[in-house]
Design a protein around this motif. Sequence first.
Motif, mmCIF file in Angstrom:
data_model
loop_
_atom_site.group_PDB
_atom_site.id
_atom_site.type_symbol
_atom_site.label_atom_id
_atom_site.label_comp_id
_atom_site.label_asym_id
_atom_site.label_seq_id
_atom_site.Cartn_x
_atom_site.Cartn_y
_atom_site.Cartn_z
ATOM 1 N N TRP A 163 0.828 -1.200 0.000
ATOM 2 C CA TRP A 163 0.000 0.000 0.000
ATOM 3 C C TRP A 163 0.866 1.255 0.000
ATOM 4 N N GLN A 164 1.941 1.237 0.767
ATOM 5 C CA GLN A 164 2.848 2.384 0.769
ATOM 6 C C GLN A 164 3.538 2.548 -0.582
ATOM 7 N N LEU A 165 3.843 1.455 -1.246
ATOM 8 C CA LEU A 165 4.426 1.555 -2.588
ATOM 9 C C LEU A 165 3.428 2.167 -3.569
ATOM 10 N N ASP A 166 2.157 1.806 -3.438
ATOM 11 C CA ASP A 166 1.124 2.405 -4.281
ATOM 12 C C ASP A 166 1.011 3.904 -4.016
ATOM 13 N N ARG A 167 1.076 4.274 -2.729
ATOM 14 C CA ARG A 167 1.021 5.690 -2.387
ATOM 15 C C ARG A 167 2.234 6.447 -2.935
ATOM 16 N N ALA A 168 3.385 5.799 -2.916
ATOM 17 C CA ALA A 168 4.585 6.419 -3.474
ATOM 18 C C ALA A 168 4.413 6.685 -4.968
ATOM 19 N N GLU A 169 3.814 5.743 -5.677
ATOM 20 C CA GLU A 169 3.584 5.927 -7.111
ATOM 21 C C GLU A 169 2.588 7.054 -7.351
ATOM 22 N N GLU A 170 1.547 7.144 -6.519
ATOM 23 C CA GLU A 170 0.584 8.246 -6.642
ATOM 24 C C GLU A 170 1.282 9.593 -6.465
ATOM 25 N N LYS A 171 2.157 9.682 -5.469
ATOM 26 C CA LYS A 171 2.867 10.938 -5.227
ATOM 27 C C LYS A 171 3.836 11.248 -6.370
ATOM 28 N N ARG A 172 4.449 10.212 -6.948
ATOM 29 C CA ARG A 172 5.349 10.454 -8.078
ATOM 30 C C ARG A 172 4.585 11.031 -9.249
ATOM 31 N N VAL A 173 3.412 10.468 -9.540
ATOM 32 C CA VAL A 173 2.583 10.958 -10.649
ATOM 33 C C VAL A 173 2.115 12.388 -10.366
ATOM 34 N N LEU A 174 1.731 12.657 -9.103
ATOM 35 C CA LEU A 174 1.253 13.981 -8.739
ATOM 36 C C LEU A 174 2.350 15.027 -8.891
ATOM 37 N N GLU A 175 3.541 14.718 -8.431
ATOM 38 C CA GLU A 175 4.646 15.670 -8.541
ATOM 39 C C GLU A 175 5.055 15.876 -9.994
ATOM 40 N N SER B 130 3.011 15.659 -12.531
ATOM 41 C CA SER B 130 1.960 16.497 -13.104
ATOM 42 C C SER B 130 2.165 17.955 -12.736
ATOM 43 N N TYR B 131 2.530 18.202 -11.484
ATOM 44 C CA TYR B 131 2.777 19.580 -11.041
ATOM 45 C C TYR B 131 3.917 20.212 -11.840
ATOM 46 N N LYS B 132 5.006 19.487 -12.014
ATOM 47 C CA LYS B 132 6.156 20.040 -12.728
ATOM 48 C C LYS B 132 5.818 20.321 -14.187
ATOM 49 N N ALA B 133 5.039 19.425 -14.813
ATOM 50 C CA ALA B 133 4.675 19.619 -16.210
ATOM 51 C C ALA B 133 3.762 20.839 -16.373
ATOM 52 N N ARG B 134 2.786 20.974 -15.476
ATOM 53 C CA ARG B 134 1.840 22.082 -15.599
ATOM 54 C C ARG B 134 2.458 23.402 -15.177
ATOM 55 N N ALA B 135 3.498 23.343 -14.348
ATOM 56 C CA ALA B 135 4.201 24.564 -13.973
ATOM 57 C C ALA B 135 4.945 25.163 -15.164
ATOM 58 N N PRO C 52 -11.736 17.985 -12.059
ATOM 59 C CA PRO C 52 -10.775 18.338 -11.004
ATOM 60 C C PRO C 52 -9.360 17.873 -11.330
ATOM 61 N N GLU C 53 -9.225 16.685 -11.949
ATOM 62 C CA GLU C 53 -7.892 16.168 -12.285
ATOM 63 C C GLU C 53 -7.193 17.074 -13.294
ATOM 64 N N ALA C 54 -7.953 17.609 -14.250
ATOM 65 C CA ALA C 54 -7.357 18.492 -15.249
ATOM 66 C C ALA C 54 -7.070 19.884 -14.693
ATOM 67 N N LEU C 55 -7.829 20.285 -13.678
ATOM 68 C CA LEU C 55 -7.650 21.615 -13.097
ATOM 69 C C LEU C 55 -6.446 21.711 -12.172
ATOM 70 N N ALA C 56 -6.109 20.625 -11.502
ATOM 71 C CA ALA C 56 -5.090 20.667 -10.451
ATOM 72 C C ALA C 56 -3.768 21.229 -10.975
ATOM 73 N N PHE C 57 -3.244 22.250 -10.283
ATOM 74 C CA PHE C 57 -1.953 22.896 -10.565
ATOM 75 C C PHE C 57 -1.949 23.706 -11.861
ATOM 76 N N ARG C 58 -3.103 23.892 -12.489
ATOM 77 C CA ARG C 58 -3.143 24.633 -13.748
ATOM 78 C C ARG C 58 -2.833 26.109 -13.501
ATOM 79 N N ARG C 59 -1.940 26.671 -14.299
ATOM 80 C CA ARG C 59 -1.588 28.081 -14.182
ATOM 81 C C ARG C 59 -2.664 28.940 -14.837
ATOM 82 N N VAL C 60 -3.022 30.022 -14.150
ATOM 83 C CA VAL C 60 -4.088 30.906 -14.611
ATOM 84 C C VAL C 60 -3.582 32.347 -14.602
ATOM 85 N N ALA C 61 -3.892 33.080 -15.663
ATOM 86 C CA ALA C 61 -3.553 34.497 -15.748
ATOM 87 C C ALA C 61 -4.787 35.323 -15.371
ATOM 88 N N LEU C 62 -4.609 36.249 -14.435
ATOM 89 C CA LEU C 62 -5.708 37.077 -13.950
ATOM 90 C C LEU C 62 -5.375 38.546 -14.177
#
Length: 255
Positions: free
Chosen positions: A28-40, A42-47, A62-72
């Motif tokens: 289960w911890q290995l699965d969580r590690a993979e989730e965090k790897r994918v999340l990080e 995704s953050y780096k790519a969208r940044a 929500p999955e597509a919105l997370a970490f999306r850069r927005v100009a205001l």
Amino acid sequence: MSLRLDLEWRTTLLTLLLLPALVALGFWQLDRAEEKRVLEASYKARALAAAVKLRELDDWSPEALAFRRVALTGHYLPAPQFYLDNRIREGRYGHDVISVFIDESAKLAVLLNRGWVAGDPSRRSLPEIDTPSETLLIEAQVYVSPGDPYVLEADEFTALTSPMLVQQNSTPPLRAAVSEATGFEVFPRELRLSPDAVSGFRRDWPVVNLSEEKHRGYALQWFTMAAVLLLVFLLRSSNILDLLRRRSLAPGKES
């Protein structure tokens, strides 16, 4: 002399119950590690992706919105101002400052998290902050919570005051209260001011609460506990120690 097993029922039962559980926790911890790897990742790519306009995010998941850069482009309202309660940084009590920003091109209000400020540990007062009044061009990121946060009690907005201490940002009751107070529709997600934007405070939010390496370390601990349990079971339920002693004392093995 051959290997012999002597299965004592209490030791055997305990091992049968604990060993699968320890192994399952490790995976289960290995699965969580993979989730965090994918999340990080995704953050780096969208940044690195170009910032988009707020109205372009309509109907995104929500999955597509997370970490999306927005100009205001727009301005802050001097009130209402909100403070997220009990945001601890390096052992210090404080708050995330939530200001209402009007995006003039989208005709939307956003609940913009401007970052962390130190607070009064006695909770007798709220920090005083400066809010720009001029028109600004800023960038922010959409924040999507990975789960339901734990709160002591739900916020109530029978009377909207400013400044106001809240437990969560961008909840439906808060958005409804802000919409009624400002006359603007409120964007349904929290936005976090980018680290290099003006008008902000401390903005070193972690991407994940536990890193991939932490989860892998926890997985190693669970697997190690499982291995130790299995070793103890074998030593207590067999004559393997006697066999090893006899082998070490056999002719040609003595020192």
